[in-house]
Design a protein around this motif. Sequence first.
Motif: not given
Length: 488
Positions: A111-117
Amino acid sequence: MSPPVPVLPALLSEPERPALRFADRALTYGELGTAAGTLAGRISGAGRVAVWATPTLETAVGVVAALLAGVPAVPLNPKTGERELTHIVGDSAPALVLAAPGDELPSALAGLKRQDIAVDTAAKPDTPARLPAEPDDPESPALIVYTSGTTGAPKGAVLPRRAITTTLDALAEAWEWTADDVLVHALPLFHVHGLILGVLGPLRRGGEVRHLGRFSAEGVARELGAGGTMLFGVPTMYHRLAETLDSDPELAKALAGARLLVSGSAALPVYDHERIAAGTGRQVIERYGMTETLMNTSVPVGGGARPGSVGLPLRGVGLRLVEEDGSEITSYDGETVGEIQVRGPNLFSGYLNRPDATAAAFDGDWFRTGDMAVRDADGYVRIVGRKATDLIKSGGYKIGAGEIENALLDHPDVREVAVTGEPDPDLGERVVAWVVAADPERPPSAEALADHVAAQLAPHKRPRTVRYLESLPRNDMGKIMKRALRHD
C-alpha cells in the motif's frame, strides 16, 4: 548545551575523498552528496519514509537523503516476518518506501508509494552537489528504529538528531576516531550498530566505510589488509575470526594491523578475547548501548585490556545502578549487582505512539535499561545479564548469568553455553547451563562443569542442572535467544 548540527558536516568538505564502498561499488563524498541530495529533493516534506534496509549502497544513500531532507527514516529489516512488518508499517505510517531498483518488496508494503534509490556509480557529477540545509533543531526526529519485540509488539524508538550527534562525537573522543580512519564491517543496516555507528559514524568524521555485504574472515582480512583501520563486529563474528586465526596467517596479520577492534550488541566471551589477543597482539574493546539510548559506555582507547567489561560512561552520559526498590547502589566493589539506569543527551525522545510505554521506561529522568551490572573500583562497568532473563535469584543470592557463562566458556570442553534460571522449591531458582560441547561425542560431565564454576567464582554460582544441545538459538545479530530455551 545542544550538540552541533548538521549531522554530516563532512559531506561537502572534500568531494574527492572516498566515502562509501559496498563490494565493488563506491562513492566519493561528492558523489554521495549528489545522489543523496537529488533524492532528498524528491522526498522533502514526505512526513516519514521507510527504508528497505538491505546491506547495499542504496540503503546508505537513502538514509543520508532522509537526514538531508529532514524526514524521519524507518529502517526495515528485510528478514522481518509479514505479521511484524505489517505492525511496524501500520504503527509508523510512512508516506513512501525507499528501495533499490529491482528489490522485491513484500505484500505488507504493497500500500506504500515506492521511490527507487537511484545510485549510478559510473556517473561523475559535473558540478559540486547542492545540498538542502539540514534541520537546525537538534530535537528533530532523524530515525525511528524498532525494538526487537521480545516482550510484545516492536516499539518504535524515536531518535532525534541530538542523540545521534552526541553519541558519535562521544565515541570519537573515546576511540580517537578521525577522518583518517577506514571502517570495515558487515553488520545489517536496520539497527543502531550497523547503521548509526557503522555508516553515519564514519561519514560524520569524514572517513570511509567499507561494507563487506556479507561477513567472511576472508573479507575482513582483505579490507583490513588494504588500509582498513577499524573493525566493528558482534561476538559471533569475532568467534569465527578467532576460530580461523591459527589457519590463516593473512587474517592474523590484518587484525594485528588494525588500529581498533570493537565488539558490541552482546557480550564477547573472555575466551574469544584471549584467543584474538594471543593470535594478533590486539585487544578487542567492547561498548554498551541500546536502541533507546544509543551508546552509554565504552572501553576507551589506551584504557588497557578489559575482557568482560564495557568500560566507562561516555562523555555526557550519567549512569547509576539501582536495587529492585529503586534505591541507588553506591558501592564500587565488583560484586553488588544492580540495574543500569542512564540519562543524558544520547537518549531517545520516546516510543512512537506509546506514551504509556515511554513513561514506564523512565524513573524520573533516568532510563531503565533492564540490564544488570556491577561496577569495579575504578568505575568500569561489567554487565552480568538482562533483568528479565539473566538475573537469577538463588538461595538468597542475586547471580548474573553472564559471569557464569564466561567461566564455563573457559572450560576446554565447552564450545558454547547459555545460563538461565529455573524455579526450584528449595533455592527459589536454580542455575541451569545449556551447553554445546566441543566434542559432542564426549561432553563434559555436569559435575565437572559445576566444580569448574565453583572453583573460579563461588559455590553458590555453580550450575545445578546441565542440558546439552547441538546449537544455541540465535537471532540475526548473533544474540542467544534465551526465551527459546525451554525444558519440556
